[in-house]
Design a protein around this motif. Structure first.
Motif, PDB file in Angstrom:
ATOM      1  N   SER A 229       0.828  -1.206   0.000  1.00  0.00           N
ATOM      2  CA  SER A 229       0.000   0.000   0.000  1.00  0.00           C
ATOM      3  C   SER A 229       0.865   1.260   0.000  1.00  0.00           C
ATOM      4  CB  SER A 229      -0.926  -0.016   1.221  1.00  0.00           C
ATOM      5  OG  SER A 229      -1.711   1.152   1.277  1.00  0.00           O
ATOM      6  N   GLU A 230       1.859   1.283   0.859  1.00  0.00           N
ATOM      7  CA  GLU A 230       2.742   2.448   0.955  1.00  0.00           C
ATOM      8  C   GLU A 230       3.561   2.630  -0.316  1.00  0.00           C
ATOM      9  OE1 GLU A 230       6.434   4.059   3.770  1.00  0.00           O
ATOM     10  OE2 GLU A 230       5.159   2.417   4.461  1.00  0.00           O
TER      11      GLU A 230
ATOM     12  N   GLY B 287       1.559   3.770  -3.261  1.00  0.00           N
ATOM     13  CA  GLY B 287       1.321   5.201  -3.171  1.00  0.00           C
ATOM     14  C   GLY B 287       2.493   5.999  -3.711  1.00  0.00           C
TER      15      GLY B 287
ATOM     16  N   ARG C  35      -3.188   3.113  -2.881  1.00  0.00           N
ATOM     17  CA  ARG C  35      -3.014   2.694  -1.495  1.00  0.00           C
ATOM     18  C   ARG C  35      -4.104   1.712  -1.075  1.00  0.00           C
ATOM     19  NH1 ARG C  35      -3.123   7.141   2.383  1.00  0.00           N
ATOM     20  NH2 ARG C  35      -2.291   5.581   3.809  1.00  0.00           N
TER      21      ARG C  35
END
Length: 212
Positions: free
Chosen positions: A31-32, A35, A49
């Motif tokens: 997710s990070e 992003g 994300r």
């Protein structure tokens, strides 16, 4: 989707309750990193994300649980499904989160669906999640030279080129580990080769791209 911090917390809570251990650490890292990739390539960061967080929703299911899961969610079993259990979670997971969180937009569901097998035509978000899943920095199994090199190229190498390189490494990894490669993956790979080099036999003499 428009950023919604309250909803994102809801997704995080659901994932934290469903997954555990390294798998949970992995999805948060994807997710990070997704992003980060989204910002570099002009993709909706919130979508990236969310898709990264939810992409392994069904990953902890056991192989013998997938037939019932596919039937429950209306996922048609692909050919040679018994040899494809490691990738089926992307299909059932996409359908499951679509049912669990009906507010999710189609591009997020697509990115979850495509994150294992991929396709020839991938949206920018599809490619971001496919790549981030492979090279996020906390995934030790993929902390290999090619992963480090690709991470260093984020924002430098065009996204489609990075997807092509990631798919190449997937095929190499499967062959090296003597794993079954689904005919669909071969078809996708061959189409990607032709897409990136429309004249596959036009390399230097003695080094064609097509081997007969």
């Amino acid at each position: 989707m428009k950023e919604d911090k309250k909803q994102f917390k809801r997704y995080e809570k659901a994932v934290d309750e469903r997954l555990s251990g390294r798998r949970l650490q992995h999805v948060h890292s994807v997710s990070e990193f997704a992003g980060t990739m989204a910002r570099a390539y002009g993709v909706n960061e919130y979508d990236a994300r969310v898709a990264g967080l939810l992409h392994d929703w069904d990953k902890l299911l056991k192989d013998d649980e997938f037939p019932a899961r596919m039937a429950e969610l209306g996922v048609e079993p692909p050919e040679n499904v018994e040899l494809m259990w490691p990738v089926i979670h992307s299909f059932t997971g996409a359908k499951a989160v679509e049912r669990e969180f009906p507010e999710l937009e189609p591009q997020i569901i697509s990115a979850i669906w495509q994150h294992t097998l991929g396709d020839v035509e991938m949206s920018p978000l599809d490619m971001v999640i496919f790549i981030a899943d492979m090279i996020e920095p906390k995934r030790k199994a993929y902390n290999r030279p090619y992963a480090k090199e690709l991470r260093a190229q984020v924002g430098v190498m065009p996204l489609e080129e990075m997807y092509f390189e990631a798919y190449k490494e997937t095929m190499i990894s499967l062959a090296t580990r003597k794993r079954f490669i689904h005919p669909m993956a071969f078809s996708i790979w061959n189409a990607l080769v032709l897409k990136h080099n429309p004249e596959p036999g036009a390399g230097r003499q003695g080094d064609p791209n097509v081997v007969l």
